[in-house]
Design an enzyme around this catalytic site. Structure first.
Site, PDB file in Angstrom:
ATOM      1  N   LYS A   1       3.792 -11.139  -8.475  1.00 33.16           N
ATOM      2  CA  LYS A   1       2.934 -11.275  -7.288  1.00 33.16           C
ATOM      3  C   LYS A   1       3.798 -11.504  -6.047  1.00 33.16           C
ATOM      4  CE  LYS A   1      -1.241 -13.429  -5.500  1.00 33.16           C
ATOM      5  NZ  LYS A   1      -1.788 -12.166  -4.999  1.00 33.16           N
TER       6      LYS A   1
ATOM      7  N   GLY B   1      -3.367   3.436  -5.718  1.00 29.38           N
ATOM      8  CA  GLY B   1      -2.515   2.575  -6.554  1.00 29.38           C
ATOM      9  C   GLY B   1      -2.731   2.804  -8.039  1.00 29.38           C
TER      10      GLY B   1
ATOM     11  N   ARG C   1       1.214   6.171  -4.158  1.00 26.77           N
ATOM     12  CA  ARG C   1       2.039   6.312  -2.955  1.00 26.77           C
ATOM     13  C   ARG C   1       3.010   7.484  -3.130  1.00 26.77           C
ATOM     14  NH1 ARG C   1       6.546   4.548  -5.195  1.00 26.77           N
ATOM     15  NH2 ARG C   1       6.124   2.991  -6.770  1.00 26.77           N
TER      16      ARG C   1
ATOM     17  N   GLY D   1      -4.628 -14.894  -2.088  1.00 26.13           N
ATOM     18  CA  GLY D   1      -5.786 -14.697  -1.212  1.00 26.13           C
ATOM     19  C   GLY D   1      -6.973 -15.524  -1.682  1.00 26.13           C
TER      20      GLY D   1
ATOM     21  N   ARG E   1      -1.025  -2.341 -11.713  1.00 23.19           N
ATOM     22  CA  ARG E   1      -1.746  -3.137 -12.717  1.00 23.19           C
ATOM     23  C   ARG E   1      -3.254  -3.024 -12.516  1.00 23.19           C
ATOM     24  NH1 ARG E   1       3.123  -6.139 -12.049  1.00 23.19           N
ATOM     25  NH2 ARG E   1       2.478  -6.437  -9.912  1.00 23.19           N
TER      26      ARG E   1
ATOM     27  N   SER F   1      -0.985   3.794 -10.460  1.00 22.27           N
ATOM     28  CA  SER F   1       0.024   3.366 -11.439  1.00 22.27           C
ATOM     29  C   SER F   1       0.112   1.844 -11.517  1.00 22.27           C
ATOM     30  CB  SER F   1       1.399   3.912 -11.035  1.00 22.27           C
ATOM     31  OG  SER F   1       1.788   3.325  -9.789  1.00 22.27           O
TER      32      SER F   1
ATOM     33  N   ASN G   1     -10.936 -11.784  -4.396  1.00 24.61           N
ATOM     34  CA  ASN G   1     -11.120 -11.932  -5.838  1.00 24.61           C
ATOM     35  C   ASN G   1     -12.485 -11.356  -6.212  1.00 24.61           C
ATOM     36  OD1 ASN G   1     -11.619 -13.020  -8.502  1.00 24.61           O
ATOM     37  ND2 ASN G   1      -9.841 -14.317  -8.134  1.00 24.61           N
TER      38      ASN G   1
ATOM     39  N   HIS H   1       0.082 -17.462 -10.777  1.00 29.76           N
ATOM     40  CA  HIS H   1       0.015 -16.019 -11.021  1.00 29.76           C
ATOM     41  C   HIS H   1       1.310 -15.537 -11.674  1.00 29.76           C
ATOM     42  CE1 HIS H   1      -3.377 -16.021  -8.167  1.00 29.76           C
ATOM     43  NE2 HIS H   1      -3.722 -14.893  -8.749  1.00 29.76           N
TER      44      HIS H   1
ATOM     45  N   THR I   1      -6.911  -5.498  -2.081  1.00 26.51           N
ATOM     46  CA  THR I   1      -5.560  -5.913  -1.660  1.00 26.51           C
ATOM     47  C   THR I   1      -5.619  -7.283  -0.980  1.00 26.51           C
ATOM     48  OG1 THR I   1      -5.066  -3.590  -1.286  1.00 26.51           O
ATOM     49  CG2 THR I   1      -3.579  -5.186  -0.250  1.00 26.51           C
TER      50      THR I   1
ATOM     51  N   ALA J   1     -12.797  -8.463  -0.711  1.00 23.67           N
ATOM     52  CA  ALA J   1     -12.794  -9.786  -1.353  1.00 23.67           C
ATOM     53  C   ALA J   1     -11.411 -10.044  -1.927  1.00 23.67           C
ATOM     54  CB  ALA J   1     -13.840  -9.843  -2.466  1.00 23.67           C
TER      55      ALA J   1
HETATM   56  P1  NAD Z   1       0.944  -3.499  -8.462  1.00 21.47           P
HETATM   57  O1  NAD Z   1       2.244  -3.738  -7.797  1.00 21.47           O
HETATM   58  O2  NAD Z   1       0.897  -3.490  -9.955  1.00 21.47           O
HETATM   59  O3  NAD Z   1       0.365  -2.074  -7.971  1.00 21.47           O
HETATM   60  C1  NAD Z   1       0.360  -1.684  -6.629  1.00 21.47           C
HETATM   61  C2  NAD Z   1      -0.005  -0.210  -6.522  1.00 21.47           C
HETATM   62  O4  NAD Z   1      -0.094   0.134  -5.144  1.00 21.47           O
HETATM   63  C3  NAD Z   1       1.057   0.727  -7.143  1.00 21.47           C
HETATM   64  O5  NAD Z   1       0.392   1.816  -7.770  1.00 21.47           O
HETATM   65  C4  NAD Z   1       1.829   1.201  -5.931  1.00 21.47           C
HETATM   66  O6  NAD Z   1       2.366   2.522  -6.128  1.00 21.47           O
HETATM   67  C5  NAD Z   1       0.743   1.228  -4.858  1.00 21.47           C
HETATM   68  N1  NAD Z   1       1.312   1.043  -3.510  1.00 21.47           N
HETATM   69  C6  NAD Z   1       2.204   0.111  -3.109  1.00 21.47           C
HETATM   70  N2  NAD Z   1       2.487   0.249  -1.796  1.00 21.47           N
HETATM   71  C7  NAD Z   1       1.734   1.266  -1.362  1.00 21.47           C
HETATM   72  C8  NAD Z   1       1.568   1.887  -0.095  1.00 21.47           C
HETATM   73  N3  NAD Z   1       2.260   1.467   0.981  1.00 21.47           N
HETATM   74  N4  NAD Z   1       0.701   2.923   0.000  1.00 21.47           N
HETATM   75  C9  NAD Z   1       0.014   3.340  -1.072  1.00 21.47           C
HETATM   76  N5  NAD Z   1       0.112   2.801  -2.295  1.00 21.47           N
HETATM   77  C10 NAD Z   1       0.977   1.776  -2.432  1.00 21.47           C
HETATM   78  O7  NAD Z   1      -0.065  -4.567  -7.858  1.00 21.47           O
HETATM   79  P2  NAD Z   1      -1.416  -5.132  -8.526  1.00 21.47           P
HETATM   80  O8  NAD Z   1      -1.111  -6.311  -9.375  1.00 21.47           O
HETATM   81  O9  NAD Z   1      -2.212  -3.997  -9.108  1.00 21.47           O
HETATM   82  O10 NAD Z   1      -2.137  -5.728  -7.212  1.00 21.47           O
HETATM   83  C11 NAD Z   1      -2.454  -4.881  -6.117  1.00 21.47           C
HETATM   84  C12 NAD Z   1      -3.090  -5.718  -5.018  1.00 21.47           C
HETATM   85  O11 NAD Z   1      -4.374  -6.196  -5.458  1.00 21.47           O
HETATM   86  C13 NAD Z   1      -2.310  -6.978  -4.607  1.00 21.47           C
HETATM   87  O12 NAD Z   1      -2.470  -7.183  -3.215  1.00 21.47           O
HETATM   88  C14 NAD Z   1      -3.002  -8.093  -5.386  1.00 21.47           C
HETATM   89  O13 NAD Z   1      -2.849  -9.364  -4.780  1.00 21.47           O
HETATM   90  C15 NAD Z   1      -4.431  -7.620  -5.316  1.00 21.47           C
HETATM   91  N6  NAD Z   1      -5.328  -8.128  -6.358  1.00 21.47           N
HETATM   92  C16 NAD Z   1      -6.584  -8.443  -5.952  1.00 21.47           C
HETATM   93  C17 NAD Z   1      -7.537  -8.833  -6.889  1.00 21.47           C
HETATM   94  C18 NAD Z   1      -8.949  -9.065  -6.430  1.00 21.47           C
HETATM   95  O14 NAD Z   1      -9.822  -9.392  -7.255  1.00 21.47           O
HETATM   96  N7  NAD Z   1      -9.238  -8.873  -5.132  1.00 21.47           N
HETATM   97  C19 NAD Z   1      -7.189  -8.930  -8.235  1.00 21.47           C
HETATM   98  C20 NAD Z   1      -5.888  -8.597  -8.635  1.00 21.47           C
HETATM   99  C21 NAD Z   1      -4.950  -8.173  -7.670  1.00 21.47           C
END
Ligand code: NAD
Length: 268
Positions: free
Chosen positions: A160, A10, A37, A166, A14, A12, A125, A156, A100, A123
């Site tokens: 989201k 992932g 992806r 989560g 956030r 690209s 978070n 959020h 994730t 986790a």
């Molecule tokens: P985002 O949409 O900005 O980025 C998602 C990334 O995953 C992109 O680069 C996309 O190309 C890639 N992607 C999407 N589907 C895919 C697939 N099927 N196969 C491979 N790559 C794929 O999302 P984000 O804000 O960066 O958040 C990503 C995940 O992390 C979310 O589930 C979010 O809830 C979670 N998150 C968790 C925490 C934590 O502390 N655990 C903190 C922030 C975000």
């Protein structure tokens, strides 16, 4: 000591960019591969360019090549992507950090099964503050077990895709467990219309989505004549990225098992 070789998915996204920034500042970790992806517009670009600091690692969708030689894979993507990454990492013996959220029970079971072969930190978070809050919630729930209604509010950004977060669900699980309840039976997700009085022993969830809110969680213990609130507010994704790097250091070279941030932070 040689730096730990870390691959990320992932790139690209956030969180992907926050991880690239954190890795660039961590001398004991090295970016081994940057995945995104298939079809992503950043494939073939220098991963460092995404954060304005080229690093010679091209973004790829070749999972097998990216995992070859990696010690840890950090994954913040989507559940279906994470499961694909999990299967590839398990085959190759690469340990995993999963950030994730939004997994189904079946997907959670697949992660737990894989943790018999590789070491996984999962986790919802990765911030230190939230993980400390989970400890505080356990204590609060035990002390306020009679006469207090528990409500969880989370907020959020507008992008989201899952709700409640989560983290909110994890907070609910911690409180439910401390109170001897099963969250699946006592959770109430949103309210509308003539709901009647609040049933005792439920745990309510409310969700706010908007703008660029990074992540806010408040657990309210509302009694007669007083209210306790335990709140956490993340102001930057750097806190999650730093926590994920701590988890990567923890999991590198570790034998199979399923861990969370309480293990990484020694809070258990
Ligand atoms: P985002 O949409 O900005 O980025 C998602 C990334 O995953 C992109 O680069 C996309 O190309 C890639 N992607 C999407 N589907 C895919 C697939 N099927 N196969 C491979 N790559 C794929 O999302 P984000 O804000 O960066 O958040 C990503 C995940 O992390 C979310 O589930 C979010 O809830 C979670 N998150 C968790 C925490 C934590 O502390 N655990 C903190 C922030 C975000």
């Amino acid at each position: 000591m040689e730096p730990i070789r870390v691959a990320i998915t992932g790139s690209s996204g956030r969180m992907g960019r926050a991880l690239l920034e954190a890795l660039a500042e961590a001398p004991d970790l090295r970016l081994h591969a940057a995945l995104d992806r298939p079809g992503s517009p950043v494939l073939g670009r220098d991963a460092g360019e995404l954060i304005g600091a080229p690093n010679g690692v091209s973004v790829t969708d070749d999972l097998a090549a990216a995992l070859d030689g990696a010690q840890v894979l950090i994954d913040f993507t989507r559940p279906e992507g994470t499961l694909e990454h999990l299967r590839a990492a398990t085959l190759r013996g690469v340990n995993l950090v999963i950030g994730t959220t939004g997994f189904t029970d079946a997907q959670r079971r697949e992660i737990a099964d894989a943790a018999r072969t590789i070491a996984i930190v999962q986790a919802p978070n990765f911030s230190v503050g939230v993980n400390l809050a989970l400890k505080l919630l356990d204590l609060a729930a035990r002390v306020l077990s009679q006469g207090y209604d528990v409500e969880i509010v989370e907020a959020h950004h507008r992008h989201k895709v899952d709700a409640p977060s989560g983290t909110a669900l994890r907070m609910g699980e911690v409180v439910a467990q401390a109170l001897g309840r099963d969250l699946r039976e006592c959770a109430v997700y949103g309210r509308e219309g003539i709901t009647g009085a609040r049933p005792d022993k439920t745990i309510g969830f409310a969700t706010v989505r908007g703008g660029d809110i990074v992540g806010e969680h408040t657990v309210i213990f509302a009694g007669i004549g007083e209210r306790l609130e335990i709140s956490h507010k993340a102001s930057s994704r750097a806190t999650f990225a730093q926590g994920a790097l701590r988890a990567a250091r923890f999991v590198a070279g570790r034998p199979a098992g399923l861990f969370d941030m309480q293990d990484v932070l020694g809070l258990r």
